[in-house]
Design a protein around this motif. Structure first.
Motif, mmCIF file in Angstrom:
data_model
loop_
_atom_site.group_PDB
_atom_site.id
_atom_site.type_symbol
_atom_site.label_atom_id
_atom_site.label_comp_id
_atom_site.label_asym_id
_atom_site.label_seq_id
_atom_site.Cartn_x
_atom_site.Cartn_y
_atom_site.Cartn_z
ATOM 1 N N ASP A 341 -28.085 73.271 -25.046
ATOM 2 C CA ASP A 341 -29.107 73.561 -24.040
ATOM 3 C C ASP A 341 -29.722 72.262 -23.503
ATOM 4 O O ASP A 341 -30.110 72.185 -22.345
ATOM 5 N N SER A 342 -29.800 71.232 -24.377
ATOM 6 C CA SER A 342 -30.387 69.950 -23.950
ATOM 7 C C SER A 342 -29.384 68.800 -23.999
ATOM 8 O O SER A 342 -29.765 67.643 -23.840
ATOM 9 N N ALA A 343 -28.111 69.115 -24.221
ATOM 10 C CA ALA A 343 -27.097 68.056 -24.356
ATOM 11 C C ALA A 343 -26.798 67.413 -23.000
ATOM 12 O O ALA A 343 -26.724 68.099 -21.972
ATOM 13 N N GLU A 344 -26.624 66.103 -23.022
ATOM 14 C CA GLU A 344 -26.298 65.375 -21.794
ATOM 15 C C GLU A 344 -24.837 65.563 -21.430
ATOM 16 O O GLU A 344 -24.501 65.774 -20.265
ATOM 17 N N ASN A 345 -23.962 65.499 -22.416
ATOM 18 C CA ASN A 345 -22.522 65.602 -22.168
ATOM 19 C C ASN A 345 -21.946 66.812 -22.894
ATOM 20 O O ASN A 345 -22.100 66.935 -24.111
ATOM 21 N N ILE A 346 -21.297 67.678 -22.164
ATOM 22 C CA ILE A 346 -20.623 68.829 -22.761
ATOM 23 C C ILE A 346 -19.124 68.582 -22.678
ATOM 24 O O ILE A 346 -18.578 68.348 -21.588
ATOM 25 N N PRO A 347 -18.420 68.597 -23.803
ATOM 26 C CA PRO A 347 -16.984 68.288 -23.795
ATOM 27 C C PRO A 347 -16.151 69.460 -23.297
ATOM 28 O O PRO A 347 -16.654 70.580 -23.142
ATOM 29 N N LYS A 348 -14.890 69.187 -23.104
ATOM 30 C CA LYS A 348 -13.982 70.248 -22.662
ATOM 31 C C LYS A 348 -13.726 71.249 -23.774
ATOM 32 O O LYS A 348 -13.660 72.463 -23.530
ATOM 33 N N ASN A 349 -13.590 70.758 -25.016
ATOM 34 C CA ASN A 349 -13.275 71.624 -26.155
ATOM 35 C C ASN A 349 -14.380 71.554 -27.199
ATOM 36 O O ASN A 349 -14.893 70.477 -27.502
ATOM 37 N N ILE A 350 -14.725 72.704 -27.765
ATOM 38 C CA ILE A 350 -15.666 72.777 -28.884
ATOM 39 C C ILE A 350 -14.954 73.504 -30.015
ATOM 40 O O ILE A 350 -14.572 74.679 -29.876
ATOM 41 N N LEU A 351 -14.732 72.801 -31.123
ATOM 42 C CA LEU A 351 -14.022 73.373 -32.262
ATOM 43 C C LEU A 351 -15.025 73.918 -33.268
ATOM 44 O O LEU A 351 -15.934 73.200 -33.708
ATOM 45 N N LEU A 352 -14.871 75.172 -33.651
ATOM 46 C CA LEU A 352 -15.783 75.837 -34.577
ATOM 47 C C LEU A 352 -15.069 76.196 -35.880
ATOM 48 O O LEU A 352 -13.840 76.385 -35.893
ATOM 49 N N PRO A 353 -15.822 76.354 -36.976
ATOM 50 C CA PRO A 353 -15.195 76.677 -38.261
ATOM 51 C C PRO A 353 -15.000 78.168 -38.495
ATOM 52 O O PRO A 353 -14.230 78.567 -39.349
ATOM 53 N N ILE A 354 -15.752 79.018 -37.757
ATOM 54 C CA ILE A 354 -15.667 80.467 -37.950
ATOM 55 C C ILE A 354 -15.708 81.177 -36.602
ATOM 56 O O ILE A 354 -16.135 80.613 -35.599
ATOM 57 N N TYR A 376 -13.746 75.255 -23.434
ATOM 58 C CA TYR A 376 -13.027 76.147 -24.340
ATOM 59 C C TYR A 376 -13.644 76.086 -25.744
ATOM 60 O O TYR A 376 -13.840 74.998 -26.295
ATOM 61 N N ILE A 377 -13.947 77.257 -26.290
ATOM 62 C CA ILE A 377 -14.386 77.347 -27.690
ATOM 63 C C ILE A 377 -13.165 77.745 -28.517
ATOM 64 O O ILE A 377 -12.533 78.771 -28.251
ATOM 65 N N LYS A 378 -12.837 76.916 -29.513
ATOM 66 C CA LYS A 378 -11.602 77.141 -30.271
ATOM 67 C C LYS A 378 -11.886 77.261 -31.767
ATOM 68 O O LYS A 378 -12.830 76.655 -32.277
ATOM 69 N N LEU A 379 -11.049 78.023 -32.441
ATOM 70 C CA LEU A 379 -11.109 78.159 -33.898
ATOM 71 C C LEU A 379 -9.743 77.770 -34.463
ATOM 72 O O LEU A 379 -8.848 78.611 -34.583
ATOM 73 N N PRO A 380 -9.532 76.505 -34.805
ATOM 74 C CA PRO A 380 -8.220 76.065 -35.298
ATOM 75 C C PRO A 380 -7.847 76.743 -36.617
ATOM 76 O O PRO A 380 -8.682 76.888 -37.505
ATOM 77 N N LYS A 381 -6.596 77.120 -36.721
ATOM 78 C CA LYS A 381 -6.097 77.764 -37.948
ATOM 79 C C LYS A 381 -5.137 76.869 -38.717
ATOM 80 O O LYS A 381 -4.910 77.070 -39.903
ATOM 81 N N LYS A 382 -4.567 75.880 -38.040
ATOM 82 C CA LYS A 382 -3.628 74.971 -38.708
ATOM 83 C C LYS A 382 -3.482 73.707 -37.868
ATOM 84 O O LYS A 382 -4.018 73.609 -36.755
ATOM 85 N N GLY A 383 -2.770 72.756 -38.413
ATOM 86 C CA GLY A 383 -2.476 71.537 -37.675
ATOM 87 C C GLY A 383 -3.593 70.507 -37.697
ATOM 88 O O GLY A 383 -4.505 70.564 -38.504
ATOM 89 N N GLU A 384 -3.488 69.554 -36.755
ATOM 90 C CA GLU A 384 -4.404 68.420 -36.709
ATOM 91 C C GLU A 384 -5.852 68.853 -36.486
ATOM 92 O O GLU A 384 -6.776 68.319 -37.110
ATOM 93 N N LYS A 385 -6.065 69.843 -35.599
ATOM 94 C CA LYS A 385 -7.431 70.306 -35.305
ATOM 95 C C LYS A 385 -8.061 70.984 -36.522
ATOM 96 O O LYS A 385 -9.261 70.828 -36.784
ATOM 97 N N PHE A 386 -7.274 71.742 -37.253
ATOM 98 C CA PHE A 386 -7.785 72.400 -38.466
ATOM 99 C C PHE A 386 -8.217 71.362 -39.499
ATOM 100 O O PHE A 386 -9.268 71.486 -40.135
ATOM 101 N N LYS A 387 -7.402 70.312 -39.641
ATOM 102 C CA LYS A 387 -7.745 69.241 -40.585
ATOM 103 C C LYS A 387 -9.021 68.521 -40.153
ATOM 104 O O LYS A 387 -9.816 68.083 -40.983
ATOM 105 N N LEU A 388 -9.199 68.413 -38.844
ATOM 106 C CA LEU A 388 -10.390 67.755 -38.311
ATOM 107 C C LEU A 388 -11.647 68.558 -38.650
ATOM 108 O O LEU A 388 -12.659 67.999 -39.079
ATOM 109 N N VAL A 389 -11.595 69.875 -38.472
ATOM 110 C CA VAL A 389 -12.733 70.736 -38.823
ATOM 111 C C VAL A 389 -13.014 70.654 -40.317
ATOM 112 O O VAL A 389 -14.181 70.594 -40.746
#
Length: 673
Positions: A341-354, A376-389
């Protein structure tokens, strides 16, 4: 958007209509004087998206929520409470009235909910607080000749903010690099048409001196754009632009400018090399969000990744969190709303844990509107993004562990745990001093008891007491517990300071005669203070035995047994009247487990000490063939040296490790002396 044409509020009160929640939101003009009956009002609710507002007896807003279907969502609060968390149960018990605002879409409901939470800061909404104010780099793009400096306050003033950074030193180093590389000013001078003498920074090549008129506004703005590109992590575009400029300068035989650009390029490359690369396959901007929960406290962490590089991170702490799926989902949704709501920069992707359920689409629409492009709001299940979360979650857990170790946090946690314990078991007085008791024995020998003391939730080891049980030769936990409690309270009772309680009949003590109790060693306990709460290791039988002592001394102290499950782990509390299952209250369960484990540790430690002392020096040491192992087995089997003395050779040979030769040596040692 004119909210008055979109949202309508339905409000019933038994006294008067409250002021509008927002000056642009319309209200009904005619007050309804009938009493507010929740069951009746639920029937009248619309099945449309909107926001609901819960109020307590004092007409204070205690919760704001949004719903796709207002009627269904609000009804859930007043149906069966079995599936509700402790927080929701507490909130529902305080609801006296509620209001709702119908919205046109789910996205509008989300925006309105955000605004109302910021305005009212309701008690039962999850409000994110940082453990400290993080520094940002501010570029005053709202000025003709922008400045660059550090700030801890983000405002909607047209300037650009970059961060948050983890330390002020890191910010200062970055600003110093930027002023050296891009020559952006840091002063507070108001630059007008009148030329001024440049300051020292101009002469040491740390500023282009726009105050002196040595550069046009357009040229200066181009340098500011490069600074913003650098801070945004746009390394590739920035370097490509500078390299093209360097090539053009060299082709024009402007070798001095080409050398300056070369040095600038090298400095930028070196600076970027120090940043952690977290992705080599995807260079889209993304934020990674994860969390950890422990002992009723949660830590949400967000990593800011730009161009595949980690440029910053931030932590948020939330108290009174329960490890329930609905609470965790609400926490993540609230975080996304409040943070962006107050963020200056909103990224293209937001990775969530649940998963965040049906609200995902409306949140994406809201973020896209703020950003001006697809999110895009994403919930990674495997791969590099999952390891990042997973990595962010591990960092959140580490940070939370360190946070919980700080003194102020531990104190507040203890207070929260004790207050929840009071509510859970119905205590009226704050139990500042808690005493816990445990018995430890080894097959009838060295029966010991231990008393541990917790003051304001923290162990007070200087007030611990050990008891060597003397009235028993065979294991009897009930009798041992009674002896320990008799000896604990007799000295307090002897001072004449008694608690005023209702008259109760004395109960005969079958396990320990009172005259026998008076003969016990009086020096083992001289603590003068009564506890506010007594906890004993054991079930209902132990509670009954202990209560006989409490009644004997006419004490009005609450007493509960700490019950364990089949795996010998704490599962609840038991009193004479009922049992309290703690499995659904992790905060209280953790607190009681801490006390029970400490009592057990202290009792076992004393028992081991006595056994070690007894084994270390014995008449058995004088017998040929009897070492420490055989000595331990003999004591374990016969319980005492006297019984070993009277044993036959055949009986001695029944002990593990005792051969006939050793048995004959033992027999001859005791019978031919």
């Amino acid at each position: 958007m004119n909210l008055k044409n979109t949202w309508f509020r339905k409000l019933r009160r038994n006294d008067k209509i409250n002021p509008p929640l927002n000056k642009n939101i319309g209200t009904e003009k005619n007050p309804v004087t009938e009493e507010f009956v929740i069951s009746e009002e639920l029937k009248k609710m619309p099945e449309q998206p909107g926001v609901y507002i819960m109020r307590n007896q004092q007409n204070e807003v205690i919760y704001v929520g949004k719903a796709v279907n207002l009627k269904n969502r609000v009804k859930q609060y007043f149906q069966s409470h079995s599936g509700h968390s402790r927080k929701v149960k507490a909130m529902v018990s305080q609801i006296k009235t509620f209001e709702y605002i119908i919205t046109g879409t789910e996205k509008e409901a989300l925006i309105l909910e955000c605004n109302l939470i910021k305005r009212y800061k309701p008690k039962y909404n999850i409000l994110f607080r940082d453990d400290k104010t993080y520094p940002y780099i501010k570029v005053t793009t709202n000025e003709e000749y922008p400045r660059i400096f550090m700030t801890r306050k983000v405002e909607k003033d047209g300037a650009r903010y970059f961060g948050p950074y983890t330390s002020s030193n890191e910010v200062r180093e970055t600003i110093n690099f930027l002023t050296k590389t891009f020559l952006i000013r840091t002063c507070k001078k108001k630059i007008g048409s009148k030329k001024e003498r440049p300051c020292l920074n101009y002469y040491i090549n740390k500023c282009m001196a726009p105050c002196y008129g040595g550069i046009t506004s357009e040229q200066y703005r181009e340098a500011v754009k490069e600074v913003c590109d650098f801070l945004s992590g746009k390394e590739k575009e920035l370097l490509e632009k500078l390299e093209n400029e360097m090539l053009a300068a060299s082709q024009d035989m402007n070798f001095e400018k080409a050398a300056e650009l070369r040095d600038k390029i090298n400095s930028i490359k070196n600076m970027f090399q120090e940043q952690k690369v977290v992705s080599t396959t995807d260079t889209d901007d993304e934020d990674v969000i994860a969390y950890a929960i422990k002992n009723g406290t949660a830590c949400v962490q967000i990593f800011f990744i730009r161009e595949g590089k980690l440029i910053g991170r931030k932590y948020f702490i939330i108290d009174n969190m329960e490890e329930k799926a609905d609470d965790e989902r609400e926490m993540i949704v609230s975080f996304v709303q409040q943070f962006y709501d107050s963020a200056e920069n909103i990224p293209k992707n937001i990775l969530l844990p649940i998963e965040i359920g049906e609200e995902e689409n409306s949140i994406e629409e809201w973020l896209e509107e703020k950003k001006g492009s697809k999110v895009y709001i994403k919930l990674p299940k495997k791969g590099e993004k999952f390891k990042l979360v997973k990595m962010v979650a591990q960092n959140a857990e580490t940070y939370l562990d360190n946070y919980l170790k700080t003194g102020a946090v531990k104190k507040q946690q203890n207070i929260n745990a004790i207050e929840q314990l009071m509510e859970f078991i119905g205590l009226k007085k704050y139990p500042r001093r808690i005493e816990a008791y445990d018995i430890s024995n080894t097959g009838g020998t060295d029966i010991t008891g231990a008393m541990v003391v917790f003051i304001d939730g923290e162990p007070a080891s200087s007030q611990y007491r050990r008891f060597r049980i003397k009235s028993l030769s065979q294991p009897d936990d009930y009798a041992a517990m009674q002896e320990m409690l008799f000896r604990r309270f007799r000295n307090v009772y002897a001072t004449g300071v008694t608690r005023k309680v209702q008259d109760t009949d004395d109960t005969d003590n079958k396990a320990l005669d009172i005259t026998q109790e008076r003969t016990l060693n009086k020096s083992l306990d001289d603590a003068p203070e009564y506890p506010d709460l007594i906890l004993i290791d054991g079930g209902l039988g132990h509670v009954n035995a202990a209560m006989e002592v409490i009644r004997h001394y006419n004490l009005g102290i609450p007493l509960f047994g700490m019950v364990k499950d089949d795996k010998h782990k704490t599962r609840g509390l038991v009193s004479l009247d009922k049992e309290f299952d703690l499995q659904n209250n992790k905060v209280v369960l953790s607190f009681i487990t801490k006390i029970q484990d400490e009592a057990h540790r202290f009792a076992l430690e004393y028992n081991k000490k006595l056994r070690s002392k007894r084994y270390s020096k014995s008449v058995l040491d004088e017998i040929e063939g009897v070492g420490n192992v055989r000595k331990r087995e003999l004591i374990k089997h016969f319980k005492s040296v006297d019984k070993i003395k009277s044993a036959s050779i055949e009986e001695l040979m029944q002990v593990k490790g005792i051969t006939r030769t050793v048995a004959e040596n033992i027999y001859e040692f005791f019978n031919k002396r």
